[in-house]
Design a protein around this motif. Structure first.
Motif, PDB file in Angstrom:
ATOM      1  N   ILE A   1       0.846  -1.189   0.000  1.00 11.03           N
ATOM      2  CA  ILE A   1       0.000   0.000   0.000  1.00 11.03           C
ATOM      3  C   ILE A   1       0.884   1.243   0.000  1.00 11.03           C
ATOM      4  O   ILE A   1       1.943   1.259   0.630  1.00 11.03           O
ATOM      5  CB  ILE A   1      -0.963   0.019   1.218  1.00 11.03           C
ATOM      6  N   VAL A   2       0.464   2.278  -0.740  1.00  9.80           N
ATOM      7  CA  VAL A   2       1.126   3.578  -0.746  1.00  9.80           C
ATOM      8  C   VAL A   2       0.133   4.579  -0.177  1.00  9.80           C
ATOM      9  O   VAL A   2      -1.013   4.658  -0.623  1.00  9.80           O
ATOM     10  CB  VAL A   2       1.564   3.998  -2.159  1.00  9.80           C
ATOM     11  N   ILE A   3       0.588   5.344   0.819  1.00 12.41           N
ATOM     12  CA  ILE A   3      -0.287   6.272   1.526  1.00 12.41           C
ATOM     13  C   ILE A   3       0.320   7.666   1.511  1.00 12.41           C
ATOM     14  O   ILE A   3       1.530   7.826   1.666  1.00 12.41           O
ATOM     15  CB  ILE A   3      -0.474   5.819   2.996  1.00 12.41           C
ATOM     16  N   GLY A   4      -0.530   8.694   1.323  1.00 11.87           N
ATOM     17  CA  GLY A   4      -0.014  10.050   1.463  1.00 11.87           C
ATOM     18  C   GLY A   4      -0.706  11.106   0.647  1.00 11.87           C
ATOM     19  O   GLY A   4      -1.880  10.986   0.265  1.00 11.87           O
ATOM     20  N   ARG A   5       0.058  12.144   0.373  1.00 13.45           N
ATOM     21  CA  ARG A   5      -0.439  13.354  -0.293  1.00 13.45           C
ATOM     22  C   ARG A   5      -0.905  13.057  -1.712  1.00 13.45           C
ATOM     23  O   ARG A   5      -0.199  12.447  -2.510  1.00 13.45           O
ATOM     24  CB  ARG A   5       0.688  14.386  -0.307  1.00 13.45           C
ATOM     25  N   GLY A   6      -2.110  13.528  -2.020  1.00 13.05           N
ATOM     26  CA  GLY A   6      -2.722  13.236  -3.309  1.00 13.05           C
ATOM     27  C   GLY A   6      -1.939  13.730  -4.504  1.00 13.05           C
ATOM     28  O   GLY A   6      -1.824  13.036  -5.519  1.00 13.05           O
ATOM     29  N   GLY A   7      -1.369  14.934  -4.418  1.00 15.11           N
ATOM     30  CA  GLY A   7      -0.668  15.517  -5.542  1.00 15.11           C
ATOM     31  C   GLY A   7       0.545  14.735  -5.982  1.00 15.11           C
ATOM     32  O   GLY A   7       1.060  14.933  -7.091  1.00 15.11           O
ATOM     33  N   LEU A   8       1.031  13.816  -5.146  1.00 19.06           N
ATOM     34  CA  LEU A   8       2.216  13.028  -5.473  1.00 19.06           C
ATOM     35  C   LEU A   8       1.879  11.693  -6.133  1.00 19.06           C
ATOM     36  O   LEU A   8       2.776  10.941  -6.501  1.00 19.06           O
ATOM     37  CB  LEU A   8       3.050  12.797  -4.211  1.00 19.06           C
ATOM     38  N   PHE A   9       0.582  11.404  -6.280  1.00 16.19           N
ATOM     39  CA  PHE A   9       0.181  10.184  -6.989  1.00 16.19           C
ATOM     40  C   PHE A   9       0.133  10.478  -8.485  1.00 16.19           C
ATOM     41  O   PHE A   9      -0.914  10.762  -9.062  1.00 16.19           O
ATOM     42  CB  PHE A   9      -1.183   9.689  -6.476  1.00 16.19           C
ATOM     43  N   ASP A  10       1.302  10.443  -9.093  1.00 18.72           N
ATOM     44  CA  ASP A  10       1.453  10.771 -10.499  1.00 18.72           C
ATOM     45  C   ASP A  10       2.619   9.982 -11.058  1.00 18.72           C
ATOM     46  O   ASP A  10       3.509   9.576 -10.303  1.00 18.72           O
ATOM     47  CB  ASP A  10       1.693  12.282 -10.668  1.00 18.72           C
ATOM     48  N   ASN A  11       2.644   9.771 -12.359  1.00 19.30           N
ATOM     49  CA  ASN A  11       3.733   9.024 -12.989  1.00 19.30           C
ATOM     50  C   ASN A  11       4.926   9.903 -13.350  1.00 19.30           C
ATOM     51  O   ASN A  11       5.884   9.424 -13.946  1.00 19.30           O
ATOM     52  CB  ASN A  11       3.232   8.306 -14.242  1.00 19.30           C
ATOM     53  N   ALA A  12       4.866  11.192 -13.012  1.00 20.36           N
ATOM     54  CA  ALA A  12       5.986  12.097 -13.263  1.00 20.36           C
ATOM     55  C   ALA A  12       7.186  11.680 -12.406  1.00 20.36           C
ATOM     56  O   ALA A  12       7.057  10.855 -11.488  1.00 20.36           O
ATOM     57  CB  ALA A  12       5.574  13.533 -12.944  1.00 20.36           C
ATOM     58  N   ASP A  13       8.359  12.265 -12.685  1.00 21.29           N
ATOM     59  CA  ASP A  13       9.578  11.904 -11.966  1.00 21.29           C
ATOM     60  C   ASP A  13       9.442  12.076 -10.457  1.00 21.29           C
ATOM     61  O   ASP A  13      10.061  11.349  -9.678  1.00 21.29           O
ATOM     62  CB  ASP A  13      10.759  12.750 -12.464  1.00 21.29           C
ATOM     63  N   TRP A  14       8.646  13.076 -10.037  1.00 18.18           N
ATOM     64  CA  TRP A  14       8.504  13.377  -8.616  1.00 18.18           C
ATOM     65  C   TRP A  14       7.326  12.626  -7.982  1.00 18.18           C
ATOM     66  O   TRP A  14       7.046  12.802  -6.793  1.00 18.18           O
ATOM     67  CB  TRP A  14       8.280  14.875  -8.418  1.00 18.18           C
ATOM     68  N   GLY A  15       6.650  11.770  -8.762  1.00 20.67           N
ATOM     69  CA  GLY A  15       5.452  11.096  -8.267  1.00 20.67           C
ATOM     70  C   GLY A  15       5.660   9.612  -8.001  1.00 20.67           C
ATOM     71  O   GLY A  15       6.519   8.958  -8.605  1.00 20.67           O
ATOM     72  N   VAL A  16       4.848   9.075  -7.099  1.00 24.32           N
ATOM     73  CA  VAL A  16       4.951   7.661  -6.727  1.00 24.32           C
ATOM     74  C   VAL A  16       4.216   6.754  -7.697  1.00 24.32           C
ATOM     75  O   VAL A  16       4.255   5.523  -7.563  1.00 24.32           O
ATOM     76  CB  VAL A  16       4.392   7.439  -5.301  1.00 24.32           C
ATOM     77  N   GLY A  17       3.548   7.354  -8.692  1.00 26.79           N
ATOM     78  CA  GLY A  17       2.723   6.599  -9.627  1.00 26.79           C
ATOM     79  C   GLY A  17       1.265   6.939  -9.405  1.00 26.79           C
ATOM     80  O   GLY A  17       0.867   7.278  -8.286  1.00 26.79           O
ATOM     81  N   THR A  18       0.464   6.880 -10.447  1.00 28.57           N
ATOM     82  CA  THR A  18      -0.956   7.176 -10.283  1.00 28.57           C
ATOM     83  C   THR A  18      -1.625   6.048  -9.498  1.00 28.57           C
ATOM     84  O   THR A  18      -1.100   4.936  -9.401  1.00 28.57           O
ATOM     85  CB  THR A  18      -1.674   7.327 -11.640  1.00 28.57           C
ATOM     86  N   VAL A  19      -2.799   6.353  -8.968  1.00 33.48           N
ATOM     87  CA  VAL A  19      -3.560   5.347  -8.237  1.00 33.48           C
ATOM     88  C   VAL A  19      -3.845   4.144  -9.133  1.00 33.48           C
ATOM     89  O   VAL A  19      -3.641   2.991  -8.737  1.00 33.48           O
ATOM     90  CB  VAL A  19      -4.877   5.951  -7.706  1.00 33.48           C
ATOM     91  N   ASP A  20      -4.304   4.405 -10.357  1.00 34.76           N
ATOM     92  CA  ASP A  20      -4.616   3.305 -11.280  1.00 34.76           C
ATOM     93  C   ASP A  20      -3.384   2.466 -11.590  1.00 34.76           C
ATOM     94  O   ASP A  20      -3.445   1.230 -11.634  1.00 34.76           O
ATOM     95  CB  ASP A  20      -5.221   3.850 -12.578  1.00 34.76           C
ATOM     96  N   THR A  21      -2.253   3.135 -11.823  1.00 32.72           N
ATOM     97  CA  THR A  21      -1.017   2.420 -12.128  1.00 32.72           C
ATOM     98  C   THR A  21      -0.621   1.489 -11.000  1.00 32.72           C
ATOM     99  O   THR A  21      -0.290   0.308 -11.218  1.00 32.72           O
ATOM    100  CB  THR A  21       0.137   3.412 -12.397  1.00 32.72           C
ATOM    101  N   LEU A  22      -0.650   1.990  -9.778  1.00 32.47           N
ATOM    102  CA  LEU A  22      -0.271   1.186  -8.625  1.00 32.47           C
ATOM    103  C   LEU A  22      -1.270   0.057  -8.386  1.00 32.47           C
ATOM    104  O   LEU A  22      -0.882  -1.088  -8.112  1.00 32.47           O
ATOM    105  CB  LEU A  22      -0.154   2.074  -7.386  1.00 32.47           C
ATOM    106  N   ASN A  23      -2.563   0.380  -8.507  1.00 29.27           N
ATOM    107  CA  ASN A  23      -3.589  -0.652  -8.289  1.00 29.27           C
ATOM    108  C   ASN A  23      -3.472  -1.789  -9.291  1.00 29.27           C
ATOM    109  O   ASN A  23      -3.665  -2.961  -8.959  1.00 29.27           O
ATOM    110  CB  ASN A  23      -4.985  -0.037  -8.367  1.00 29.27           C
TER     111      ASN A  23
END
Length: 340
Positions: free
Chosen positions: A129-151
Motif C-alpha cells: 500500500i502507498v499512503i499520502g499526499r494526493g498531488g504526489l500520486f502521479d507518474n511524473a519523476d517526482w510522483g509515486v505513480g498514479t492510483v490506477d497504475t499502482l492498483n
C-alpha cells in the motif's frame, strides 16, 4: 472387568472430545471475530496522470496491509501515531517540522529521499500500500505513480482526503478513521482523533472573542530580494487551517499570477512567509527584515504594523494532522496575551 474398562475409556474419550469441542468452538469464534472486519471496502480517490480532477475509487482490503510506503513525512508520522511503525518500509519527502511525540520512532524509519521520490524508488520498497499526499500520486519523476497504475500492479493506495480539492482540517479526522479501519486499529484512531480535537477546541475557544477577521497573503519566498506571492487558489485545506486563527486569504479567488503591485493594492493585514529552517537551514528572519526594509512595500499595513509571520511549509502544505501544531504556534505569536 473388561466392560468397566471399556466404559472408563469411553468416558475418557467423551470428556476429551468435549474438551476439544469447547476449544475448537472458542478458536472458531476468535477467527470469526478477527476475520469479520475483512474484506473491507474503503471509498477513496484517484486522478489521471497530470490531471487535477479527483474521482472516487474504492479500495478493497482482504486483510491489513503489511508493507507501507508513505510519500511524505507527515503521512509517516500519522502512521506512527496509530502504532504502525513496524509496517513502514519507506518514506519520501523527508522535510518539515518534526513531531516531537514520534521523533525518535521516525528516526528509525527507512528514508527514501529528502525530496519527493519517484515511482522507481517507491516500487523498490515492495509495498502493498502507498499512503499520502494526493498531488504526489502521479507518474511524473517526482510522483509515486498514479492510483490506477499502482492498483494495476496489485498495490493498494490511500490518498489523504485532506490533500485533495475540497479537503479541510476535518478531513484529517476522516483519514485517521479510515486508516484505523484499514489496519484494524480503530481504538488508537479514536484516541488520536480525541487528542487532536481537544487541541483544536482549545485554540478556537481562546480566540472565540476575536470578532475581526484579518486578511493575509502568502509570500512564497526563498530569496529575501525577490517578493513572490502565491495565491493558493483551490488550496481548501490551507484556507480552512488559517481560518482557525481568523485569517482570510485576500487572493483565494485569484486564479492567475499575483504581482507585487496587486499585493500592494490589496494591502492585507498580515503577511505569511514559509519557514524553510528544517529544509535548508535558512533563517526566516532574513526574509522578514528584507520585507520590512523594502521601500516598495513601505505603505502596506502589514509592514507598518510588523505583522509578518513565518510558518513551516509542512504546516501549510503537508495536509496532515500536525497542521494544528503550526496553527497553535501562529495563534500564540499573533495573540500572546490569550495564551498566557
Amino acid at each position: 472387568m473388561k466392560r468397566k474398562l471399556l466404559l472408563g475409556v469411553g468416558l475418557a474419550v467423551i470428556l476429551t472430545l468435549a474438551g476439544c469441542g469447547g476449544s475448537i468452538k472458542s478458536s472458531s469464534t476468535e477467527d470469526t471475530q478477527t476475520n469479520k472486519h475483512y474484506p473491507l471496502t474503503i471509498k477513496n480517490y484517484k486522478k489521471a496522470e497530470g490531471g487535477t480532477t479527483w474521482e472516487k475509487k474504492e479500495q478493497i482490503f482482504e486483510k491489513a496491509p503489511e508493507r507501507i510506503m508513505a510519500n511524505t513525512r507527515p503521512a509517516a508520522e500519522l502512521l506512527l501515531h496509530l502504532g504502525l511503525g513496524d509496517k513502514i518500509v519507506g518514506v519520501g519527502a523527508n522535510f518539515g517540522a518534526p513531531d516531537k511525540a514520534v521523533e525518535e520512532e521516525y528516526s528509525k524509519l527507512p528514508i527514501l529521499g529528502d525530496g519527493y521520490v519517484g515511482k522507481e524508488a517507491t516500487l523498490g520498497t515492495d509495498p502493498d500500500i502507498v499512503i499520502g499526499r494526493g498531488g504526489l500520486f502521479d507518474n511524473a519523476d517526482w510522483g509515486v505513480g498514479t492510483v490506477d497504475t499502482l492498483n494495476e500492479m496489485g498495490i493498494h493506495t490511500y490518498v489523504l482526503e485532506s490533500s485533495i480539492t475540497g479537503g479541510t482540517y476535518d478531513s484529517v479526522y476522516k483519514d485517521i478513521e479510515n486508516l484505523g479501519k484499514i489496519f484494524d486499529v480503530q481504538d488508537k484512531a479514536k484516541s488520536f482523533i480525541k487528542q487532536l480535537k481537544e487541541k483544536q477546541n482549545s485554540i478556537t475557544s481562546k480566540l472565540a472573542n476575536i470578532e475581526e477577521e484579518k486578511t493575509f497573503a502568502l509570500l512564497f519566498m526563498t530569496d529575501p530580494k525577490e517578493v513572490s506571492v502565491f495565491a493558493a487558489h483551490g488550496e481548501t485545506f490551507f484556507h480552512d487551517a488559517f481560518r482557525m486563527v481568523k485569517l482570510d486569504n485576500v487572493f483565494k479567488n485569484e486564479k492567475g499570477e499575483v504581482s507585487v503591485e496587486m499585493l500592494i493594492e490589496a494591502d492585507p493585514d498580515v503577511l505569511i512567509i514559509p519557514d524553510w529552517t528544517t529544509y535548508n537551514n535558512s533563517n526566516p528572519n532574513d526574509i522578514k527584515e528584507a520585507l520590512y526594509a523594502n521601500p516598495k512595500l513601505s505603505s502596506m499595513k502589514a509592514i507598518k504594523n510588523k505583522q509578518i509571520y513565518a510558518v513551516d511549509y509542512n504546516y501549510m502544505f503537508g495536509y496532515g494532522y500536525n497542521t494544528i501544531d503550526g496553527i497553535e504556534i501562529l495563534a500564540k505569536e499573533m495573540y500572546p496575551d490569550l495564551f498566557k
